[in-house]
Design a protein around this motif. Structure first.
Motif, PDB file in Angstrom:
ATOM      1  N   GLU A  67      15.701  37.487  -9.038  1.00 20.00           N
ATOM      2  CA  GLU A  67      15.886  38.152 -10.327  1.00 20.00           C
ATOM      3  C   GLU A  67      17.162  37.704 -11.026  1.00 20.00           C
ATOM      4  N   LYS A  68      18.185  37.346 -10.263  1.00 23.29           N
ATOM      5  CA  LYS A  68      19.426  36.886 -10.883  1.00 23.29           C
ATOM      6  C   LYS A  68      19.198  35.617 -11.703  1.00 23.29           C
ATOM      7  N   ASP A  69      18.364  34.730 -11.198  1.00 25.24           N
ATOM      8  CA  ASP A  69      18.053  33.498 -11.923  1.00 25.24           C
ATOM      9  C   ASP A  69      17.263  33.808 -13.189  1.00 25.24           C
ATOM     10  N   ALA A  70      16.363  34.762 -13.086  1.00 23.75           N
ATOM     11  CA  ALA A  70      15.590  35.179 -14.261  1.00 23.75           C
ATOM     12  C   ALA A  70      16.512  35.782 -15.313  1.00 23.75           C
ATOM     13  N   GLN A  71      17.408  36.664 -14.886  1.00 20.70           N
ATOM     14  CA  GLN A  71      18.321  37.299 -15.827  1.00 20.70           C
ATOM     15  C   GLN A  71      19.247  36.272 -16.463  1.00 20.70           C
ATOM     16  N   TYR A  72      19.608  35.248 -15.699  1.00 16.46           N
ATOM     17  CA  TYR A  72      20.485  34.208 -16.248  1.00 16.46           C
ATOM     18  C   TYR A  72      19.831  33.514 -17.438  1.00 16.46           C
ATOM     19  N   ILE A  73      18.607  33.061 -17.271  1.00 16.01           N
ATOM     20  CA  ILE A  73      17.975  32.314 -18.357  1.00 16.01           C
ATOM     21  C   ILE A  73      17.653  33.227 -19.532  1.00 16.01           C
ATOM     22  N   TYR A  74      17.375  34.502 -19.278  1.00 16.76           N
ATOM     23  CA  TYR A  74      17.153  35.433 -20.384  1.00 16.76           C
ATOM     24  C   TYR A  74      18.436  35.676 -21.165  1.00 16.76           C
TER      25      TYR A  74
ATOM     26  N   ASP B 290       9.166  27.840 -14.722  1.00 17.46           N
ATOM     27  CA  ASP B 290       7.726  28.108 -14.745  1.00 17.46           C
ATOM     28  C   ASP B 290       7.352  29.221 -13.771  1.00 17.46           C
ATOM     29  N   TRP B 291       8.144  29.369 -12.711  1.00 20.55           N
ATOM     30  CA  TRP B 291       7.852  30.379 -11.689  1.00 20.55           C
ATOM     31  C   TRP B 291       7.940  31.808 -12.226  1.00 20.55           C
ATOM     32  N   LEU B 292       8.564  31.980 -13.412  1.00 21.72           N
ATOM     33  CA  LEU B 292       8.655  33.307 -14.010  1.00 21.72           C
ATOM     34  C   LEU B 292       7.334  33.754 -14.639  1.00 21.72           C
ATOM     35  N   ASN B 293       6.428  32.788 -14.885  1.00 23.71           N
ATOM     36  CA  ASN B 293       5.150  33.081 -15.541  1.00 23.71           C
ATOM     37  C   ASN B 293       5.352  33.737 -16.917  1.00 23.71           C
TER      38      ASN B 293
ATOM     39  N   ASN C 169       7.840  28.545 -20.452  1.00 21.06           N
ATOM     40  CA  ASN C 169       6.977  27.606 -19.731  1.00 21.06           C
ATOM     41  C   ASN C 169       7.234  26.184 -20.220  1.00 21.06           C
ATOM     42  N   GLY C 170       7.449  25.274 -19.290  1.00 18.46           N
ATOM     43  CA  GLY C 170       7.795  23.904 -19.650  1.00 18.46           C
ATOM     44  C   GLY C 170       6.748  23.192 -20.477  1.00 18.46           C
ATOM     45  N   ALA C 171       5.484  23.552 -20.292  1.00 22.33           N
ATOM     46  CA  ALA C 171       4.413  22.890 -21.038  1.00 22.33           C
ATOM     47  C   ALA C 171       4.338  23.371 -22.484  1.00 22.33           C
ATOM     48  N   ASN C 172       4.831  24.575 -22.736  1.00 25.92           N
ATOM     49  CA  ASN C 172       4.708  25.168 -24.072  1.00 25.92           C
ATOM     50  C   ASN C 172       5.965  25.053 -24.932  1.00 25.92           C
ATOM     51  N   TYR C 173       7.113  25.000 -24.290  1.00 27.46           N
ATOM     52  CA  TYR C 173       8.370  25.081 -25.032  1.00 27.46           C
ATOM     53  C   TYR C 173       8.597  23.827 -25.881  1.00 27.46           C
ATOM     54  N   ASP C 174       9.064  24.023 -27.102  1.00 26.97           N
ATOM     55  CA  ASP C 174       9.436  22.899 -27.960  1.00 26.97           C
ATOM     56  C   ASP C 174      10.769  23.245 -28.605  1.00 26.97           C
TER      57      ASP C 174
ATOM     58  N   LEU D  11      18.538  14.688  -8.476  1.00 23.33           N
ATOM     59  CA  LEU D  11      17.899  14.952  -7.186  1.00 23.33           C
ATOM     60  C   LEU D  11      16.848  16.047  -7.296  1.00 23.33           C
ATOM     61  N   PHE D  12      17.160  17.089  -8.089  1.00 24.05           N
ATOM     62  CA  PHE D  12      16.311  18.279  -8.166  1.00 24.05           C
ATOM     63  C   PHE D  12      16.030  18.649  -9.630  1.00 24.05           C
ATOM     64  N   PRO D  13      15.283  17.835 -10.351  1.00 22.33           N
ATOM     65  CA  PRO D  13      15.076  18.115 -11.779  1.00 22.33           C
ATOM     66  C   PRO D  13      14.323  19.405 -12.073  1.00 22.33           C
ATOM     67  N   ASP D  14      13.554  19.912 -11.103  1.00 23.58           N
ATOM     68  CA  ASP D  14      12.805  21.146 -11.335  1.00 23.58           C
ATOM     69  C   ASP D  14      13.518  22.380 -10.787  1.00 23.58           C
ATOM     70  N   MET D  15      14.721  22.218 -10.273  1.00 21.05           N
ATOM     71  CA  MET D  15      15.508  23.349  -9.779  1.00 21.05           C
ATOM     72  C   MET D  15      16.251  23.992 -10.951  1.00 21.05           C
ATOM     73  N   PRO D  16      16.246  25.328 -11.084  1.00 22.19           N
ATOM     74  CA  PRO D  16      17.019  25.970 -12.145  1.00 22.19           C
ATOM     75  C   PRO D  16      18.465  25.469 -12.146  1.00 22.19           C
ATOM     76  N   ALA D  17      18.907  24.995 -13.302  1.00 25.51           N
ATOM     77  CA  ALA D  17      20.184  24.294 -13.377  1.00 25.51           C
ATOM     78  C   ALA D  17      21.373  25.162 -13.013  1.00 25.51           C
ATOM     79  N   ASN D  18      21.232  26.473 -13.160  1.00 21.56           N
ATOM     80  CA  ASN D  18      22.335  27.358 -12.786  1.00 21.56           C
ATOM     81  C   ASN D  18      22.596  27.350 -11.280  1.00 21.56           C
ATOM     82  N   ARG D  19      21.692  26.744 -10.512  1.00 20.33           N
ATOM     83  CA  ARG D  19      21.856  26.650  -9.057  1.00 20.33           C
ATOM     84  C   ARG D  19      22.498  25.324  -8.617  1.00 20.33           C
ATOM     85  N   TYR D  20      22.725  24.401  -9.557  1.00 19.87           N
ATOM     86  CA  TYR D  20      23.292  23.110  -9.170  1.00 19.87           C
ATOM     87  C   TYR D  20      24.685  23.247  -8.568  1.00 19.87           C
TER      88      TYR D  20
END
Length: 387
Positions: free
Chosen positions: A41-48, A103-106, A111-116, A312-321
């Protein structure tokens, strides 16, 4: 260290065996799995929170420009805040969301496919040139278009042309108009202007999505908002122009620092079909560079201050780098791999040194080096003869 090296098993490293490379890859994958399994949830709250910042900072900045932009202090604050809003939207929100990091947040809006994103590049074009081409063939000459963007010479492996004498001014104007260059990147304009392997008609036919996106962006920033500002149209128009330039300058500086520093390596086209995941990991480390800074510097860079970890991890949430970085750095120390990290300004300075060096032909630089060495020896001999 900008001479290219092949990335097959034997030449990927002169100091690691095949077994060691695979062992390294296993350990890197373990780091990835550990962090990805702990997303919460912390990662979700970060991006929100990032998304809220983008929304509210844009509303506040545009409000200042529309209602009081004629006052110089308000114009400066409003324009600066709009530039920061655009930077965070592109770097920490758009770039990372379009990598599929959330994308894991649904959540359809993340969503990466929809965002522009709010820039000239269409989501589809960028995801092809960046997510696929760049992240698959990172720093491979002739395959990764990000190696110079068809405009700059950043490696001795690139064939020298007289236009590269202008490497420095070309890089400066690339930074100034970076938003436009990224939007046009997938069209390969250099194939029309320089190499004559493509026609303008082909470019026009390929540019349908870009033309629509460009029209939308131009109308939004330079027509719609100035019109609704009424008598404050000019402050709003100029504020949008400057904010977009601010974003371009910053985004390009971050990208340059992650890819064009003196210690980042380039690679030759060799054995791409047989490259293992471990070899790919090693190439990402050797072809990337990090820069250090404050928490806000990391946010404004989209956490691409950790470019090594992003590659190395392009699909990892960047706040975790920031969590992955010390673990990757420790692995590099264990296996004797250079972990390219320095301050923002040191990395940025090294970019321009590299651009200057590669503006000249390879043989000319070698000859100059020989002449300098010879002159130095003659001077030393002359000085010694005096005693």
């Amino acid at each position: 260290m900008n001479k290219p090296v092949s990335f097959n098993v034997k030449s990927q490293s002169n100091y690691l065996s095949t077994e060691q490379i695979e062992e390294l890859g296993t350990k890197i994958e373990a780091i990835r799995r550990e962090i990805m399994d702990s997303l919460n949830e912390k990662d979700a709250q970060y991006i929100y929170k990032i998304r809220d910042f983008v929304r509210y900072s844009e509303i506040a900045s545009r409000g200042m420009l529309m209602f009081a932009g004629w006052l110089p202090p308000v114009w400066l604050v409003g324009t600066g805040l709009l530039g920061i809003s655009k930077i965070v939207e592109n770097m920490e929100l758009g770039h990372n969301v379009m990598h599929g990091q959330f994308d894991w947040l649904n959540d359809p809006s993340l969503n990466g496919a929809n965002y522009d994103w709010d820039t000239m590049a269409t989501g589809d074009d960028w995801k092809y040139t960046h997510n696929y081409i760049h992240h698959t063939y990172t720093n491979i000459i002739g395959m990764d278009h990000d190696v110079g963007y068809g405009l700059l010479r950043v490696s001795e492996a690139q064939t020298w042309e007289p236009r590269f004498l202008l490497n420095i001014p070309l890089a400066a104007q690339l930074m100034l108009f970076f938003e436009w260059y990224v939007g046009l990147q997938n069209l390969h304009i250099e194939d029309v202007i320089i190499y004559k392997t493509k026609t303008w008609r082909e470019v026009w036919n390929d540019a349908g999505k870009f033309r629509m996106k460009m029209k939308r962006q131009v109308l939004k920033d330079y027509v719609f908002f100035p019109l609704i500002a009424g008598p404050n149209a000019i402050p709003v128009f100029t504020g949008n122009v400057v904010a977009n330039v601010i974003r371009s300058l910053w985004a390009s500086a971050v990208i340059f620092n992650g890819h064009f520093t003196e210690d980042t390596e380039n690679f030759e086209m060799d054995n791409t079909d047989n490259e293992t995941r471990a070899e790919w990991y090693l190439r990402q480390i050797r072809g990337s560079s990090n820069f250090s800074g404050t928490e806000w510097l990391h946010i404004l860079s989209g956490n691409l201050s950790h470019q090594i970890e992003h590659h190395l991890f392009p699909d990892m949430p960047a706040n975790r780098y920031a969590e992955a970085a010390p673990k990757i750095k420790a692995l590099c120390a264990e296996y004797g791999i250079h972990y390219n990290e320095a301050s923002f300004m040191k990395q940025f300075a090294s970019v321009w040194v590299r651009l200057a060096k590669n503006s000249l032909p390879n043989d000319w630089k070698t000859e100059l080096k020989n002449q300098v060495g010879s002159t130095k020896q003659r001077l030393q001999s002359k000085v010694l003869s005096w005693f």
